[in-house]
Design an enzyme around this catalytic site. Structure first.
Site, short mmCIF file in Angstrom:
data_model
loop_
_atom_site.label_atom_id
_atom_site.label_comp_id
_atom_site.label_asym_id
_atom_site.label_seq_id
_atom_site.Cartn_x
_atom_site.Cartn_y
_atom_site.Cartn_z
N TYR A 31 0.85 -1.21 0.00
CA TYR A 31 0.00 0.00 0.00
C TYR A 31 0.88 1.25 0.00
CZ TYR A 31 -3.81 -3.18 1.41
OH TYR A 31 -4.72 -4.21 1.48
N SER A 48 -12.98 -4.81 1.66
CA SER A 48 -14.00 -4.11 0.85
C SER A 48 -15.40 -4.39 1.41
CB SER A 48 -13.92 -4.51 -0.63
OG SER A 48 -12.64 -4.26 -1.16
N PRO A 49 -15.60 -4.23 2.70
CA PRO A 49 -16.90 -4.58 3.30
C PRO A 49 -18.03 -3.67 2.84
CG PRO A 49 -15.53 -3.45 4.91
CD PRO A 49 -14.65 -3.72 3.72
N LEU A 50 -17.67 -2.49 2.33
CA LEU A 50 -18.69 -1.59 1.77
C LEU A 50 -18.67 -1.65 0.24
CD1 LEU A 50 -17.97 1.46 4.12
CD2 LEU A 50 -19.90 -0.13 4.25
N GLN A 105 -16.26 -0.98 -1.52
CA GLN A 105 -15.53 0.25 -1.87
C GLN A 105 -16.45 1.48 -1.93
OE1 GLN A 105 -12.96 -0.73 -5.27
NE2 GLN A 105 -11.47 -1.51 -3.79
N GLY A 106 -17.49 1.47 -1.13
CA GLY A 106 -18.39 2.63 -1.08
C GLY A 106 -19.63 2.44 -1.95
N LEU A 144 -21.93 0.36 -1.50
CA LEU A 144 -23.09 0.12 -0.63
C LEU A 144 -23.42 1.31 0.27
CD1 LEU A 144 -22.14 -3.54 0.43
CD2 LEU A 144 -23.96 -2.87 -1.17
N GLY A 184 -24.57 4.24 -0.55
CA GLY A 184 -25.68 5.09 -0.99
C GLY A 184 -25.21 6.48 -1.41
P1 NAP Z 1 -14.25 -0.46 1.63
O1 NAP Z 1 -13.73 -0.48 3.00
O2 NAP Z 1 -15.45 -1.25 1.29
O3 NAP Z 1 -14.51 1.03 1.14
C1 NAP Z 1 -13.77 2.10 1.64
C2 NAP Z 1 -14.31 3.40 1.05
O4 NAP Z 1 -15.72 3.51 1.27
C3 NAP Z 1 -13.71 4.61 1.74
O5 NAP Z 1 -12.46 4.92 1.21
C4 NAP Z 1 -14.77 5.65 1.51
O6 NAP Z 1 -14.63 6.17 0.18
C5 NAP Z 1 -16.07 4.85 1.59
N1 NAP Z 1 -16.62 4.84 2.96
C6 NAP Z 1 -16.05 4.33 4.09
N2 NAP Z 1 -16.82 4.52 5.16
C7 NAP Z 1 -17.92 5.17 4.73
C8 NAP Z 1 -19.09 5.64 5.37
N3 NAP Z 1 -19.28 5.48 6.68
N4 NAP Z 1 -20.02 6.28 4.60
C9 NAP Z 1 -19.85 6.45 3.28
N5 NAP Z 1 -18.75 6.02 2.61
C10 NAP Z 1 -17.79 5.38 3.33
O7 NAP Z 1 -13.13 -0.97 0.58
P2 NAP Z 1 -11.54 -1.18 0.61
O8 NAP Z 1 -10.86 0.05 1.02
O9 NAP Z 1 -11.23 -1.82 -0.70
O10 NAP Z 1 -11.35 -2.30 1.73
C11 NAP Z 1 -11.04 -1.99 3.09
C12 NAP Z 1 -9.64 -2.41 3.46
O11 NAP Z 1 -9.44 -3.79 3.14
C13 NAP Z 1 -8.51 -1.68 2.72
O12 NAP Z 1 -8.22 -0.43 3.30
C14 NAP Z 1 -7.38 -2.67 2.91
O13 NAP Z 1 -6.80 -2.55 4.20
C15 NAP Z 1 -8.09 -4.03 2.79
N6 NAP Z 1 -8.06 -4.63 1.44
C16 NAP Z 1 -7.39 -5.80 1.29
C17 NAP Z 1 -7.30 -6.42 0.05
C18 NAP Z 1 -6.56 -7.72 -0.07
O14 NAP Z 1 -6.28 -8.17 -1.20
N7 NAP Z 1 -6.23 -8.34 1.02
C19 NAP Z 1 -7.93 -5.84 -1.07
C20 NAP Z 1 -8.64 -4.64 -0.89
C21 NAP Z 1 -8.69 -4.05 0.37
P3 NAP Z 1 -15.26 7.61 -0.33
O15 NAP Z 1 -15.54 8.43 0.87
O16 NAP Z 1 -14.17 8.16 -1.19
O17 NAP Z 1 -16.47 7.21 -1.10
#
Ligand code: NAP
Length: 334
Positions: free
Chosen positions: A70, A209-211, A213-214, A216, A218
């Site tokens: 990262y 990516s529990p959301l 990536q945003g 979900l 809304g």
């Molecule tokens: P995510 O957690 O599903 O989405 C994060 C994005 O959602 C934020 O950057 C933000 O973007 C938005 N968000 C977060 N909280 C929110 C809220 N309360 N209300 C509205 N929007 C919100 O996706 P991810 O970042 O891909 O996954 C999380 C973590 O998993 C990463 O940081 C990383 O540590 C890990 N990961 C691991 C792998 C792997 O291969 N092991 C792959 C991917 C990720 P905006 O505000 O810009 O919309």
């Protein structure tokens, strides 16, 4: 597995206890820290990221997840600086870039991660993805060495199918505590094999990516899409898929309304209802982090959980070759 309610100054947080570790049901993902793909800029990397970590720890989050890849090490450095003086509050997870993962290289990479993080011990060292050429024998030999030296407390993997997770355990001769995989309402493959096995054997599934990536949250629709290259190639954000998701997002919104919550909180609360699952949402602001942490205190009923799954099942994304023209338009920007 026991899921316990927090205590003391963290009344909201819940914890998953497995194999002698205690991990917050909501952790913090830090891919966003110092990574150009998210487009959050320098101010975020210099200031907001540390504030997010600090607030997360205050609210009882102990699982902080990073990776050497990262921001090419920048995320680890930012996390390391942010937790200085608070090491005991953190269950610190990072990941090995599994290129040429021969034992001495695994050892060297772990030492470099620990150096960037400014710690003597990494709590959870995860193989970031399965190497298609190098089997788990040599990788786990390196893992055994860093475990035996005390540099690493627990071994983990990421993006591993079940059979390979089991082979990694056999090669290590000890439990591989966790598998970090993409898992959210619209991407539920881990439910087929990984989750039942983790629940039976006392392992943890860390949902990344529990959301989605945003997707979900809304916050976005076909006319308002997020910037940054991380999400430009995510097919869920194709305008056609955003339109198709409107019923699901409406369901998230209406359940959220019943609980005075947000769609993101409902999506997270749904995930961490599953035993042995913890979620690691990333956050673009302290306010988002706070919202995400509060999801640990949101109890959905069985009916609500079923409504969410039904709505998610009715969402059928445009995928594969059919998605290519729209993807090309989104990537090229026309
Ligand atoms: P995510 O957690 O599903 O989405 C994060 C994005 O959602 C934020 O950057 C933000 O973007 C938005 N968000 C977060 N909280 C929110 C809220 N309360 N209300 C509205 N929007 C919100 O996706 P991810 O970042 O891909 O996954 C999380 C973590 O998993 C990463 O940081 C990383 O540590 C890990 N990961 C691991 C792998 C792997 O291969 N092991 C792959 C991917 C990720 P905006 O505000 O810009 O919309």
């Amino acid at each position: 597995m026991a899921r316990t309610t927090g205590f003391g100054q963290h009344p909201l947080m819940r914890y998953v206890e497995v194999g002698g570790v205690r991990v917050s049901a909501i952790g913090l993902g830090t891919w966003q820290f110092g990574s150009g793909e998210w487009g959050y800029g320098d101010d975020y990397a210099r200031h907001e990221a540390a504030a997010i970590v600090s607030r997360a720890l205050e609210l009882g989050v102990n699982l902080v997840d990073t990776a050497e890849v990262y921001g090419r090490g920048r995320s680890e450095t930012i996390v390391g600086e942010a937790i200085r003086g608070r090491r005991d509050e953190v269950f610190l997870a990072t990941k090995l870039l599994p290129i040429m993962p021969l034992p001495p290289i695994v050892e060297w990479r772990a030492r470099e991660s620990a150096r960037r993080l400014g710690v003597e011990r990494i709590d959870l060292y995860q193989v970031h993805w399965p190497n298609p050429v190098v089997r788990d024998g040599p990788i786990m030999e390196g893992m055994r060495r860093v475990l035996d030296s005390g540099l690493v407390a627990h071994a983990g993997v990421s993006n591993y199918p079940l059979a390979r997770w089991q082979r990694a355990e056999a090669a290590l001769g000890r439990p591989v505590l966790s598998n970090q995989v993409r898992y959210n309402l619209v991407q539920r493959k881990p439910e087929q094999k990984l989750l039942p096995w983790a629940q039976r054997e006392g392992r943890i599934v860390i949902a990344y990516s529990p959301l989605a990536q945003g997707f979900l949250s809304g916050r976005y629709d076909a006319e308002h899409l997020p910037g940054g290259s991380a999400r430009r190639t995510n097919l869920l954000f194709l305008p056609e898929n955003m339109t198709r998701a409107s019923e699901l997002v409406d369901t998230l919104r209406s359940i959220a309304k019943q609980h005075d919550a947000t769609p993101s909180q409902v999506a997270l609360a749904w995930l961490i209802r599953q035993p042995n699952v913890v979620a690691i949402p990333g956050a673009s602001s302290v306010a988002q982090l706070e919202t995400n942490v509060a999801a640990a205190d949101l109890e959905l009923s069985d009916d609500e959980a079923r409504m969410l799954v039904d709505a998610a099942d009715r969402f059928v994304a445009v995928n594969g070759p059919a998605a290519l023209p729209a993807l090309a338009r989104r990537v090229i920007g026309r």
